[in-house]
Design an enzyme around this catalytic site. Sequence first.
Site, PDB file in Angstrom:
ATOM      1  N   CYS A 133       0.937  -1.339  -0.085  1.00  0.00           N
ATOM      2  CA  CYS A 133      -0.034  -0.109  -0.013  1.00  0.00           C
ATOM      3  C   CYS A 133       0.868   0.974  -0.089  1.00  0.00           C
ATOM      4  CB  CYS A 133      -0.877  -0.092   1.244  1.00  0.00           C
ATOM      5  SG  CYS A 133      -1.976  -1.352   1.201  1.00  0.00           S
TER       6      CYS A 133
ATOM      7  N   HIS B 289      -3.094   7.259   3.237  1.00  0.00           N
ATOM      8  CA  HIS B 289      -3.337   5.843   2.583  1.00  0.00           C
ATOM      9  C   HIS B 289      -4.803   5.556   3.257  1.00  0.00           C
ATOM     10  CE1 HIS B 289      -4.233   1.781   1.550  1.00  0.00           C
ATOM     11  NE2 HIS B 289      -3.638   1.115   2.706  1.00  0.00           N
TER      12      HIS B 289
ATOM     13  N   ASN C 100     -10.362   0.147   0.863  1.00  0.00           N
ATOM     14  CA  ASN C 100      -8.715   0.418   0.731  1.00  0.00           C
ATOM     15  C   ASN C 100      -8.513  -0.354  -0.718  1.00  0.00           C
ATOM     16  OD1 ASN C 100      -5.968  -0.220   1.082  1.00  0.00           O
ATOM     17  ND2 ASN C 100      -6.130  -1.310   2.964  1.00  0.00           N
TER      18      ASN C 100
HETATM   19  N1  COA Z   1     -18.404  -7.802  11.238  1.00  0.00           N
HETATM   20  C1  COA Z   1     -18.813  -8.160  12.531  1.00  0.00           C
HETATM   21  N2  COA Z   1     -17.794  -8.451  13.300  1.00  0.00           N
HETATM   22  C2  COA Z   1     -16.619  -8.799  12.950  1.00  0.00           C
HETATM   23  C3  COA Z   1     -16.209  -8.581  11.830  1.00  0.00           C
HETATM   24  C4  COA Z   1     -17.137  -8.131  10.823  1.00  0.00           C
HETATM   25  N3  COA Z   1     -17.033  -7.678   9.548  1.00  0.00           N
HETATM   26  N4  COA Z   1     -14.973  -8.500  11.422  1.00  0.00           N
HETATM   27  C5  COA Z   1     -14.531  -8.930  12.744  1.00  0.00           C
HETATM   28  N5  COA Z   1     -15.554  -9.207  13.632  1.00  0.00           N
HETATM   29  C6  COA Z   1     -15.576  -9.564  15.074  1.00  0.00           C
HETATM   30  C7  COA Z   1     -14.586 -10.309  15.216  1.00  0.00           C
HETATM   31  O1  COA Z   1     -14.692 -11.707  15.097  1.00  0.00           O
HETATM   32  C8  COA Z   1     -14.157 -10.019  17.007  1.00  0.00           C
HETATM   33  O2  COA Z   1     -15.291 -10.980  17.540  1.00  0.00           O
HETATM   34  P1  COA Z   1     -14.902 -11.915  18.881  1.00  0.00           P
HETATM   35  O3  COA Z   1     -14.509 -10.504  19.958  1.00  0.00           O
HETATM   36  O4  COA Z   1     -16.242 -12.277  19.141  1.00  0.00           O
HETATM   37  O5  COA Z   1     -13.683 -12.367  18.803  1.00  0.00           O
HETATM   38  C9  COA Z   1     -14.699  -8.808  17.076  1.00  0.00           C
HETATM   39  O6  COA Z   1     -15.329  -8.338  15.745  1.00  0.00           O
HETATM   40  C10 COA Z   1     -13.306  -7.813  17.073  1.00  0.00           C
HETATM   41  O7  COA Z   1     -12.451  -8.183  16.231  1.00  0.00           O
HETATM   42  P2  COA Z   1     -11.028  -7.362  15.951  1.00  0.00           P
HETATM   43  O8  COA Z   1     -10.548  -7.970  14.993  1.00  0.00           O
HETATM   44  O9  COA Z   1     -10.523  -7.295  17.225  1.00  0.00           O
HETATM   45  O10 COA Z   1     -11.836  -5.849  15.701  1.00  0.00           O
HETATM   46  P3  COA Z   1     -11.007  -4.567  15.532  1.00  0.00           P
HETATM   47  O11 COA Z   1     -11.765  -3.680  16.451  1.00  0.00           O
HETATM   48  O12 COA Z   1      -9.632  -4.572  15.554  1.00  0.00           O
HETATM   49  O13 COA Z   1     -11.299  -4.037  13.877  1.00  0.00           O
HETATM   50  C11 COA Z   1     -10.377  -4.118  11.822  1.00  0.00           C
HETATM   51  C12 COA Z   1     -10.929  -4.916  12.969  1.00  0.00           C
HETATM   52  C13 COA Z   1      -9.688  -4.983  10.790  1.00  0.00           C
HETATM   53  C14 COA Z   1     -11.307  -3.083  11.369  1.00  0.00           C
HETATM   54  C15 COA Z   1      -9.261  -3.249  12.346  1.00  0.00           C
HETATM   55  O14 COA Z   1      -8.246  -4.005  13.045  1.00  0.00           O
HETATM   56  C16 COA Z   1      -8.261  -2.415  11.442  1.00  0.00           C
HETATM   57  O15 COA Z   1      -8.791  -1.648  10.727  1.00  0.00           O
HETATM   58  N6  COA Z   1      -7.088  -2.827  11.527  1.00  0.00           N
HETATM   59  C17 COA Z   1      -6.055  -2.223  10.535  1.00  0.00           C
HETATM   60  C18 COA Z   1      -6.322  -2.699   9.010  1.00  0.00           C
HETATM   61  C19 COA Z   1      -5.462  -2.085   8.113  1.00  0.00           C
HETATM   62  O16 COA Z   1      -5.440  -0.849   7.945  1.00  0.00           O
HETATM   63  N7  COA Z   1      -4.919  -2.981   7.229  1.00  0.00           N
HETATM   64  C20 COA Z   1      -4.411  -2.336   5.973  1.00  0.00           C
HETATM   65  C21 COA Z   1      -3.177  -1.924   6.060  1.00  0.00           C
HETATM   66  S1  COA Z   1      -2.327  -1.334   4.511  1.00  0.00           S
END
Ligand code: COA
Length: 319
Positions: A117, A244, A274
């Site tokens: 990215c 980004h 993204n």
């Molecule tokens: N819908 C509903 N629930 C979801 C879900 C979805 N699409 N995706 C994950 N969950 C659930 C998980 O299963 C978890 O459930 P649990 O607590 O029962 O295990 C809960 O939501 C929390 O998951 P978690 O992964 O800890 O959520 P988060 O708050 O960290 O958000 C992201 C997840 C991916 C949105 C976040 O971590 C993020 O944006 N990270 C950076 C990603 C990024 O920038 N990537 C590209 C870099 S170039």
Amino acid sequence: MNFPVGIVGVGKCVPNTIVTNQDLVAGGLDTTDEWIVSRTGIRERRIADAETRTSHLAYGASQEAIKDAGIQPTDIDMVIVATSTPDYALFPSTACLLQDRLGLRTDIGAVDVSAACTGFNYALSMAEQYVATGACRYVLVVAGDVLSRHVDWTDRSICILFGDGAGACVVGRVPDGFGLIDSKLYSDGSYADILQVKPDGPSHIYMDGRAVFKVAVNAVVPAVEAILKKNGLVGSDVDLLVMHQANLRIIEATRERLGIPEDHVMKMIEIYGNTSAASIPMALCDAKQGGRLKRGSVVLLAGFGAGFTWGTTLLRWAY
Ligand code: COA
């Protein structure tokens, strides 16, 4: 020789198909629009059909950028494509396909750059060197990806995040006092395992979302602070922050830490998700077309992504 270098044309291309959060729910994914919007800021994304490859999107974006620059394809002296999803896994490069499809000259270099990215920041800084030295008059920098091909559409933690698209810039000489002021690239391969497509097994993105979130904020905020400080600027001097577009919360956290006014920040994640390396040049294109970039605007680009890679670019808009 050290010519002043800037962006002199921008363009973008996205697939026509819009997939909303509701569409994902209707398709059986165990998620909600509310969860996706509150955690990421994404409401919809564009998804390429089976026939559309990175080079097709890159072609559309390039045509627009060349037109915006007011030059002919044959004026281009080099083409650099930043992509993680080249049309061919090994070779030929997507840049070579683009050279042919755009009708560029054959006495020019065409090369792909792989920096996930952050690819646009990397490609732009390479282009800068060629133009600054006088080796090239115009370099076409394109960033495009079809990451939708590399997500497991049953994995709700990944598939909600990504969309497809391409953005392009023509990089060329600009008047003194305009164009690129400074840029800095970073890399830390010790984080290779938090965001990757594993070498064996299905070609799907694996991500430790929480770790990526933390590493991204901890990397990008100091990098942005550093480039501003080095150039005697503060957050309120930035007319447009183009980060980004990976997560609205990362953009907001950075904006707040730097004291950049809310209306000085590009936010396109809502409608495109993204789009990997394409997100910054796509945002620049929308900013230009939406009248948010004027000659003399101070623009700060901040990219981050797998590797881990990140980079910052500071420029004074030239047209
Ligand atoms: N819908 C509903 N629930 C979801 C879900 C979805 N699409 N995706 C994950 N969950 C659930 C998980 O299963 C978890 O459930 P649990 O607590 O029962 O295990 C809960 O939501 C929390 O998951 P978690 O992964 O800890 O959520 P988060 O708050 O960290 O958000 C992201 C997840 C991916 C949105 C976040 O971590 C993020 O944006 N990270 C950076 C990603 C990024 O920038 N990537 C590209 C870099 S170039």
